[in-house]
Enzyme design. Structure first.
Site: not given
Ligand SMILES: [Fe+2]
Ligand SMILES: [Fe+2]
Length: 276
Positions: A47-48, A76, A184
């Protein structure tokens, strides 16, 4: 009661890949991980991956071409507009199943390898995250969509540890693994729950440990000090791959779960130690 059916598999799951450096770290570590663990399936939360937020069709295509079996997402998901039609047309990328039905994409997929079928479910927590429907009710619908699967991996993308722990217990004995993402930061609670579901609250991220959950640390600190808007960039320091390996011998059951925490191989760093 019928004997559980044999279904030997190893599932490697990799946490939130952050930016280009995260992507390069993943691709550099992957051959070593394949050699060490011989995973049947590799699933990655990405997603990042596009500059720290979202994903593009080009990057998703690259991951799938490099042997990633399925891609999961999170809050995201919709940061890049060009991914919207791709989410509808590419079966092997999933966004949280408890987003609204009207939002692009789908929340489950089934991938097949070595004669085994793995169902992948992506969920979003409801605390402090924008998800239109309850993860706890929608997971039932999601599991119902998975046809004749040997194993099920649930990526529970959530901020609150309480929601993740609760989802682990809620699905214990019904899926192979409930693995958390989004914060994270890896947690130290990996275990197999009593009914056979592998669980961890967060597998961590794949990207720079030298920042603040992916962002350059001086920018994150400035934002917290001044309370003013700061433009965030992705940190380039100290890249690691973080994830978990789930080993299984019976259908919908895990034998073990171990954390995978691996620095980017040094051969790919420059003479000053900074990544190329
Ligand atoms: Fe993330
Ligand atoms: Fe996230």
């Amino acid at each position: 009661m019928a004997e559980p059916q044999a279904a030997a598999a190893r599932i490697l799951f990799v946490g939130d890949v952050v930016g280009g450096l995260g992507r390069r770290t993943l691709l550099d570590c992957l051959p070593l991980l394949r050699e060490r663990y011989a995973p049947t399936f590799v699933v990655v939360n990405a997603e990042n991956i596009a500059g720290g937020v979202g994903i593009t069709p080009k990057i998703a295509d690259e991951l799938l071409a490099k042997g990633i079996d399925a891609i999961t997402l999170g809050n995201h998901t919709y940061r890049r507009k060009d991914i919207y039609p791709y989410l509808d047309s590419q079966p092997r990328i999933v966004r949280p199943a408890n987003f609204l039905r009207s939002q692009p994409g789908h929340g489950t997929c089934v991938i097949e390898r070595d004669g085994l079928r793995l169902g992948v479910v992506n969920l979003s927590g409801n605390l402090y995250l924008r998800a239109g429907r309850s993860a706890f009710t929608e997971v039932e619908v999601a599991l119902g969509e998975l046809d004749e699967v040997d194993h099920v991996l649930v990526d529970m993308h959530a901020e609150a540890t309480s929601e993740k722990v609760a989802m682990g217990w809620h699905l214990d004995g019904r899926v192979t693994a409930v693995l958390g993402t989004h914060t994270h930061v890896p947690t130290a609670d990996a275990r197999v729950l009593p009914q056979g579901t592998a669980y961890i609250t967060d597998v961590g991220m794949t990207g720079p440990r030298g920042g603040v959950i992916g962002v350059k640390r001086e920018q994150a600190i400035e934002s917290l000090l001044t309370q003013m808007p700061v433009r965030f960039e992705t940190s380039e320091e100290d890249p690691w791959l973080m994830g978990a390996l789930v080993s299984c011998s019976q259908r919908l059951r895990a034998d073990s779960i171990e954390q995978v925490l691996m620095p980017r191989p040094p051969a790919t760093a420059g003479p000053d130690g900074r990544p190329l």
